[in-house]
Design a protein around this motif. Structure first.
Motif, short mmCIF file in Angstrom:
data_model
loop_
_atom_site.label_atom_id
_atom_site.label_comp_id
_atom_site.label_asym_id
_atom_site.label_seq_id
_atom_site.Cartn_x
_atom_site.Cartn_y
_atom_site.Cartn_z
N GLY A 208 9.45 -8.92 -9.39
CA GLY A 208 9.60 -8.68 -10.81
C GLY A 208 11.03 -8.35 -11.17
N ARG A 209 11.36 -7.06 -11.17
CA ARG A 209 12.71 -6.60 -11.40
C ARG A 209 13.03 -5.50 -10.39
NH1 ARG A 209 13.28 -10.64 -13.64
NH2 ARG A 209 14.06 -11.09 -15.75
N GLY A 210 14.26 -5.54 -9.85
CA GLY A 210 14.61 -4.65 -8.76
C GLY A 210 14.48 -3.19 -9.09
N ALA A 211 14.92 -2.80 -10.28
CA ALA A 211 14.97 -1.39 -10.64
C ALA A 211 13.61 -0.79 -10.92
CB ALA A 211 15.89 -1.18 -11.84
N VAL A 212 12.54 -1.58 -10.81
CA VAL A 212 11.19 -1.02 -10.93
C VAL A 212 10.88 -0.13 -9.71
CG1 VAL A 212 8.73 -1.60 -11.01
CG2 VAL A 212 10.37 -2.87 -12.41
N ILE A 213 11.53 -0.40 -8.60
CA ILE A 213 11.40 0.44 -7.40
C ILE A 213 12.65 1.29 -7.27
CG2 ILE A 213 11.17 0.48 -4.90
CD1 ILE A 213 9.70 -2.16 -5.04
N GLU A 214 12.48 2.57 -7.03
CA GLU A 214 13.61 3.46 -6.78
C GLU A 214 14.11 3.18 -5.36
OE1 GLU A 214 14.72 8.19 -6.53
OE2 GLU A 214 12.79 7.59 -7.38
N GLU A 215 15.24 2.50 -5.23
CA GLU A 215 15.66 2.00 -3.92
C GLU A 215 16.03 3.11 -2.95
OE1 GLU A 215 18.59 -1.05 -4.54
OE2 GLU A 215 17.04 -2.56 -4.87
N GLU A 216 16.63 4.20 -3.42
CA GLU A 216 16.93 5.30 -2.51
C GLU A 216 15.65 5.88 -1.95
OE1 GLU A 216 19.76 6.51 -1.26
OE2 GLU A 216 20.78 4.82 -2.22
N ALA A 217 14.63 5.99 -2.79
CA ALA A 217 13.33 6.47 -2.32
C ALA A 217 12.72 5.49 -1.32
CB ALA A 217 12.40 6.71 -3.49
N LEU A 218 12.88 4.18 -1.58
CA LEU A 218 12.35 3.17 -0.67
C LEU A 218 13.04 3.24 0.68
CD1 LEU A 218 10.42 0.78 -0.28
CD2 LEU A 218 12.24 -0.72 -1.15
N LEU A 219 14.35 3.46 0.68
CA LEU A 219 15.07 3.61 1.94
C LEU A 219 14.51 4.78 2.76
CD1 LEU A 219 18.82 3.05 0.98
CD2 LEU A 219 17.63 1.95 2.89
N ARG A 220 14.35 5.90 2.12
CA ARG A 220 13.83 7.08 2.83
C ARG A 220 12.40 6.83 3.30
NH1 ARG A 220 16.27 9.52 -1.69
NH2 ARG A 220 14.21 9.95 -2.61
N PHE A 221 11.62 6.19 2.45
CA PHE A 221 10.22 5.94 2.78
C PHE A 221 10.10 5.03 4.00
CE2 PHE A 221 6.57 3.04 2.22
CZ PHE A 221 5.53 3.96 2.30
N LEU A 222 10.84 3.93 4.02
CA LEU A 222 10.72 2.98 5.12
C LEU A 222 11.25 3.54 6.43
CD1 LEU A 222 11.56 -0.38 3.32
CD2 LEU A 222 9.32 0.49 4.02
N ALA A 223 12.20 4.45 6.34
CA ALA A 223 12.68 5.11 7.56
C ALA A 223 11.58 5.92 8.22
CB ALA A 223 13.87 6.00 7.23
N GLN A 224 10.65 6.42 7.41
CA GLN A 224 9.54 7.22 7.92
C GLN A 224 8.26 6.41 8.10
OE1 GLN A 224 9.95 10.46 8.80
NE2 GLN A 224 12.12 10.15 8.27
N ARG A 225 8.16 5.28 7.39
CA ARG A 225 6.91 4.49 7.39
C ARG A 225 7.19 3.03 7.75
NH1 ARG A 225 2.72 5.91 4.09
NH2 ARG A 225 1.79 4.00 4.93
N PRO A 226 7.60 2.76 8.98
CA PRO A 226 7.87 1.37 9.36
C PRO A 226 6.61 0.51 9.41
CG PRO A 226 8.02 2.82 11.27
CD PRO A 226 7.89 3.71 10.07
N ASP A 227 5.45 1.13 9.30
CA ASP A 227 4.20 0.36 9.29
C ASP A 227 4.05 -0.46 8.01
OD1 ASP A 227 3.78 3.22 8.29
OD2 ASP A 227 2.03 2.20 7.44
N VAL A 228 4.70 -0.03 6.92
CA VAL A 228 4.61 -0.74 5.65
C VAL A 228 5.58 -1.91 5.67
CG1 VAL A 228 4.92 -0.59 3.15
CG2 VAL A 228 3.85 1.30 4.40
N ARG A 229 5.06 -3.10 5.39
CA ARG A 229 5.88 -4.32 5.41
C ARG A 229 6.29 -4.65 3.98
NH1 ARG A 229 2.20 -8.38 8.79
NH2 ARG A 229 4.16 -9.35 9.43
N VAL A 230 7.57 -4.92 3.78
CA VAL A 230 8.12 -5.07 2.43
C VAL A 230 8.73 -6.46 2.26
CG1 VAL A 230 9.82 -4.20 0.78
CG2 VAL A 230 8.50 -2.59 2.18
N VAL A 231 8.46 -7.04 1.10
CA VAL A 231 9.08 -8.30 0.69
C VAL A 231 9.82 -8.03 -0.62
CG1 VAL A 231 8.68 -10.70 -0.02
CG2 VAL A 231 7.18 -9.63 1.70
N LEU A 232 11.13 -8.27 -0.62
CA LEU A 232 11.93 -8.05 -1.82
C LEU A 232 12.67 -9.32 -2.21
CD1 LEU A 232 13.66 -4.55 -1.30
CD2 LEU A 232 11.58 -5.08 -2.59
N ASP A 233 12.42 -9.77 -3.42
CA ASP A 233 13.20 -10.87 -3.99
C ASP A 233 14.19 -10.35 -5.03
OD1 ASP A 233 13.78 -13.73 -4.49
OD2 ASP A 233 12.93 -13.28 -6.47
N VAL A 234 13.97 -9.15 -5.52
CA VAL A 234 14.82 -8.59 -6.57
C VAL A 234 15.35 -7.24 -6.12
CG1 VAL A 234 13.82 -9.82 -8.52
CG2 VAL A 234 12.70 -7.75 -7.69
#
Length: 377
Positions: A208-234
Motif C-alpha cells: 500500500g504505502r510505506g508509512a502505514v507501518i512504523e519502520e523503526e518499530a518494525l526493525l525492533r520487532f523483526l530483531a525479536q521475531r524472526p519467525d514473522v516473514r515480511v514482504v515490503l514493496d513500499v
C-alpha cells in the motif's frame, strides 16, 4: 495544447497525440515550477508532489496522476485554484493482486498447497484490497477484511473485522491509502503495539504505502521475531529507504507491485478519457488495451497437481524473486536513492495474469488457474 508528462508514463504519444500541439517528457522526481509554467496539461505519477510550490502562480487546464493513490496531490489547493484534476483509481489493482499471489506462492515454494489452509486478512479494501479479497476467496482461502471507513458506510455489506482481529491471521496484507486526518488515519497504523499482535510464523505484506507501518518499530520487532516473514514493496522514506530493514525482509521490491504493462497503459488511458470529459470532447473512441499492447504470453501447464501447477504458472509469468534480487543489488549502491529510481525506470516488461493463457487442457489444475485469473485453454 502543451502537455508535460512524466518520462516513465507510457502511451502518452499514442493516446494524447490528437489533442497535443507539443508533448514534453521530464523526470517526475525533479519536476520544477519553471517547467510546469509552460504546460496546459500536467501528467504525473506518485513521485511528483503537486502543490502550491510546484504550481506557483500557474494554473494548468488539467492535471492528471496515473496512480491509484492521491497522497502526493494537494487536492484542496487544486480545488481552491479551480484546477481540474483526475487520477486513475484501479488502474493497476490487478497487477498488485498478481504481486500478492506471486509473493505468497514464493513464500510457500516447497509446499504451495499449504497456502489454501491459511487465513488471510486484508487491511484496506479499496480498489486493490477488494480484488485481493475476491481473488483469494476464489482460491479457497479464508479471508478477513478490515476497512473502518467502509464499515461505517456499508453497515449491511461485507462483514468487516477490527484491526485487532485482522492481525490475528496467518497472512496480513496491507493495502490502505496513506492518510493523516479523519476518523481513521493510516499513518503508522501498524506501530509496535499492532505488530506485537502478529501470530507466530505469520506473514506481513505491505503493498500500500510505506508509512502505514512504523519502520523503526518494525526493525525492533523483526530483531525479536524472526519467525514473522515480511514482504515490503513500499517504504516510508522512498527513494532513500531504510536499508537496515533489507536483511530482515524476505521479499523486498521498490514500489513496483502495480508495475504491469497493462496497469501503466490503463492509467494513461484513464487520464486521456478524463481529459476528454473535462474538455467536453467527443471524438473517436479510445482504443482498448488489447489494441494498444502486444499479445501476452501463453504458458503450457505440465504439472497436474493444482497448487504446484499454480506456483509454476505464476512464476513463469512473474518472477518476483528476480525483482527482489535486482532491488537488493540496486540498494547496495552508494547512492541508493538514485538507484531506487533507476531500478523502477529499468523495470522489465511484466504482463498481468489476466492477460495470459494457461494451456492446461483437462488437468485438475484448470479450476484453480481460472480462479487465479488466468485465461484457461
Amino acid at each position: 495544447m502543451r502537455i508535460l508528462a512524466d518520462e516513465n508514463m507510457p502511451g502518452v504519444d499514442r493516446l494524447f497525440a490528437s489533442v497535443a500541439t507539443d508533448i514534453v517528457y521530464t523526470a517526475g522526481r525533479t519536476l520544477s515550477a519553471a517547467q510546469v509554467a509552460h504546460a496546459d496539461v500536467l501528467l504525473v505519477r506518485s513521485v511528483t508532489p503537486v502543490n502550491a510550490d510546484l504550481l506557483a502562480d500557474h494554473s494548468p487546464r488539467f492535471i492528471g496522476s496515473a496512480t491509484i493513490g492521491t497522497d502526493h496531490i494537494d487536492i484542496p489547493f487544486l480545488a481552491s485554484r479551480q484546477i481540474p484534476f483526475a487520477h486513475a483509481p484501479g488502474c493497476n489493482a490487478d497487477a498488485v493482486c498478481d504481486y500478492v499471489l506471486a509473493a505468497l506462492l514464493a513464500l510457500h515454494a516447497q509446499t504451495p498447497a499449504e497456502l489454501q489452509h491459511k487465513t488471510l486478512s486484508v487491511i484496506g479494501a479499496g480498489n486493490v484490497g477488494r480484488r485481493v479479497v475476491q481473488r483469494f476467496r476464489a482460491l479457497g482461502l479464508s479471508v478477513k477484511v478490515c476497512d473502518p471507513p467502509r464499515a461505517e458506510r456499508e453497515p449491511d455489506g461485507e462483514t468487516f473485522v477490527s484491526l485487532y482481529d485482522a492481525l490475528q491471521a496467518d497472512i496480513v496484507c496491507v493495502h490502505t491509502p496513506l492518510t493523516t486526518i479523519g476518523n481513521h488515519p493510516t499513518h503508522q497504523l501498524l506501530d509496535a503495539a499492532a505488530l506485537a499482535l502478529l501470530p507466530d510464523n505469520s506473514i506481513l505484506l505491505n503493498a500500500g504505502r510505506g508509512a502505514v507501518i512504523e519502520e523503526e518499530a518494525l526493525l525492533r520487532f523483526l530483531a525479536q521475531r524472526p519467525d514473522v516473514r515480511v514482504v515490503l514493496d513500499v517504504w516510508g522514506t522512498e527513494p532513500a529507504i531504510e536499508r537496515s530493514l533489507l536483511p530482515l525482509v524476505e521479499i523486498a521490491t521498490g514500489h513496483v507491485a502495480g508495475y504491469s504493462l497493462e496497469g501503466k497503459w490503463r492509467g494513461t488511458r484513464m487520464l486521456r478519457a478524463a481529459l476528454d470529459r473535462q474538455l467536453a470532447r467527443q471524438g473517436d473512441p479510445l482504443p482498448e488495451l488489447s489494441e494498444l499492447l502486444p499479445v501476452a504470453p501463453s504458458v503450457v501447464v505440465l504439472e497436474s497437481d493444482p497448487w504446484q501447477a499454480l506456483y509454476d504458472t505464476v512464476e513463469a509469468v512473474y518472477d518476483i524473486r528476480g525483482d527482489d534480487r535486482r532491488f537488493r543489488g540496486a540498494m547496495a549502491q552508494p547512492n541508493h536513492a538514485e538507484a531506487f529510481d533507476a531500478y523502477r525506470k529499468a523495470y522489465p516488461v511484466r504482463r498481468e495474469i489476466g492477460s495470459c493463457r494457461a494451456l492446461v487442457g483437462d488437468s485438475p489444475a484448470r479450476a484453480l488457474l481460472a480462479a487465479a485469473g488466468f485465461i484457461v485453454d
